[in-house]
Write a protein that holds these residues in place. Structure first.
Motif, short mmCIF file in Angstrom:
data_model
loop_
_atom_site.label_atom_id
_atom_site.label_comp_id
_atom_site.label_asym_id
_atom_site.label_seq_id
_atom_site.Cartn_x
_atom_site.Cartn_y
_atom_site.Cartn_z
N UNK A 170 0.86 -1.17 0.00
CA UNK A 170 0.00 0.00 0.00
C UNK A 170 0.90 1.22 0.00
N UNK A 171 0.45 2.30 -0.64
CA UNK A 171 1.30 3.49 -0.76
C UNK A 171 0.47 4.76 -0.72
N UNK A 172 1.13 5.84 -0.29
CA UNK A 172 0.55 7.18 -0.32
C UNK A 172 1.56 8.10 -0.99
N UNK A 173 1.11 9.28 -1.37
CA UNK A 173 2.01 10.26 -1.97
C UNK A 173 1.73 11.63 -1.37
N UNK A 174 2.78 12.45 -1.27
CA UNK A 174 2.62 13.81 -0.79
C UNK A 174 2.26 14.75 -1.94
N UNK A 175 2.50 14.31 -3.15
CA UNK A 175 2.28 15.15 -4.31
C UNK A 175 0.93 14.89 -4.97
N UNK A 176 0.88 15.11 -6.30
CA UNK A 176 -0.36 14.90 -7.05
C UNK A 176 -0.68 13.40 -7.15
N UNK A 177 -1.92 13.10 -7.53
CA UNK A 177 -2.37 11.71 -7.68
C UNK A 177 -1.51 10.99 -8.71
N UNK A 178 -1.29 9.68 -8.49
CA UNK A 178 -0.50 8.87 -9.41
C UNK A 178 -1.42 7.85 -10.06
N UNK A 179 -1.50 7.87 -11.40
CA UNK A 179 -2.40 6.94 -12.09
C UNK A 179 -1.82 5.53 -12.16
N UNK A 180 -2.66 4.57 -12.49
CA UNK A 180 -2.20 3.18 -12.68
C UNK A 180 -1.09 3.15 -13.73
N UNK A 181 -0.05 2.37 -13.48
CA UNK A 181 1.03 2.20 -14.43
C UNK A 181 2.13 3.24 -14.33
N UNK A 182 1.95 4.26 -13.47
CA UNK A 182 2.98 5.30 -13.35
C UNK A 182 4.22 4.71 -12.70
N UNK A 183 5.40 5.15 -13.16
CA UNK A 183 6.66 4.70 -12.56
C UNK A 183 6.87 5.44 -11.25
N UNK A 184 7.39 4.72 -10.27
CA UNK A 184 7.63 5.33 -8.96
C UNK A 184 9.02 4.93 -8.46
N UNK A 185 9.49 5.69 -7.47
CA UNK A 185 10.73 5.38 -6.78
C UNK A 185 10.53 5.78 -5.33
N UNK A 186 10.91 4.87 -4.41
CA UNK A 186 10.76 5.14 -2.98
C UNK A 186 11.89 6.04 -2.53
N UNK A 187 11.50 7.19 -1.96
CA UNK A 187 12.48 8.14 -1.44
C UNK A 187 12.59 7.97 0.07
N UNK A 188 13.75 8.34 0.64
CA UNK A 188 13.88 8.27 2.10
C UNK A 188 12.87 9.20 2.76
N UNK A 189 12.46 8.90 3.99
CA UNK A 189 11.54 9.78 4.71
C UNK A 189 12.15 11.16 4.90
N UNK A 190 11.29 12.16 5.04
CA UNK A 190 11.75 13.52 5.26
C UNK A 190 12.60 13.61 6.52
N UNK A 191 13.66 14.37 6.47
CA UNK A 191 14.51 14.59 7.62
C UNK A 191 15.55 13.50 7.85
N UNK A 192 15.56 12.46 7.04
CA UNK A 192 16.59 11.42 7.21
C UNK A 192 17.71 11.66 6.22
N UNK A 193 18.86 11.13 6.54
CA UNK A 193 20.02 11.31 5.66
C UNK A 193 20.09 10.24 4.63
#
Length: 193
Positions: A170-193
């Protein structure tokens, strides 16, 4: 067989009875272990059928996390196997009954200690098989499987390849909605190095 039994001293009859009983229980425990019948399927009842399971329950609670407590039914069986077989095998070699009993007790305690160390070593080899997504998925690429609503207003689903295996989360995004089939990349949480 009856002649052999009758020719034994009282001490040897007791040792044989203890040793054979402990060996039989050990064999039954081993069979149950290999078929998975002893894998933690405890029954909550007010009365014990055998009275022996209570020895395991209290000690297991006290030693939770170590893999094996000291005062368990299984350790009693291990002790009596080491004690009994060593007394029987050394009876002809050691003439003093006291010395024979002391050596047999030491062997029994050593067997319990060795089995406990073996179980501790084996439990250290366990792996959960779970993946910490927050660490393992950072930098991994994937695709949106179910649309992800904008600005954390809902959850969608993604498929990510981690360790050469495709996994669905399951996933959420801080930005705009992501449609089916969109490419994604997991970024580190905010404030982490």
């Amino acid at each position: 067989m009856i002649e052999w039994w009758n020719s034994l001293s009282t001490l040897m009859k007791v040792l044989w009875a203890i040793t054979l009983s402990a060996s039989l229980i050990f064999i039954i425990q081993s069979i149950l272990t290999f078929i998975g019948a002893d894998s933690g399927s405890d029954f909550d009842t007010d009365a014990d059928a055998s009275g022996l399971d209570s020895l395991d329950a209290d000690a297991a609670d006290a030693a939770h996390g170590t893999g094996m407590g000291l005062l368990t039914f299984r350790n009693f069986i291990n002790f009596f196997i080491g004690f009994g077989w060593s007394a029987i095998l050394l009876r002809d070699s050691i003439s003093s009954t006291t010395l024979l009993m002391v050596i047999s007790v030491v062997v029994g305690v050593a067997v319990v200690f060795l089995v406990m160390m073996l179980f501790r070593w084996l439990s250290g080899m366990q792996q959960s098989g779970n993946i910490n997504v927050f660490k393992s998925a950072v930098g991994c690429e994937g695709k949106v499987y179910l649309r992800i609503p904008a600005e954390r207003s809902g959850q969608g689903k993604v498929q990510i390849t981690i360790n050469d295996a495709v996994r669905e989360y399951e996933a959420v995004t801080d930005g705009p909605a992501l449609p089916n089939g969109a490419s994604i990349r997991r970024h580190p949480p905010r404030g982490s190095n």
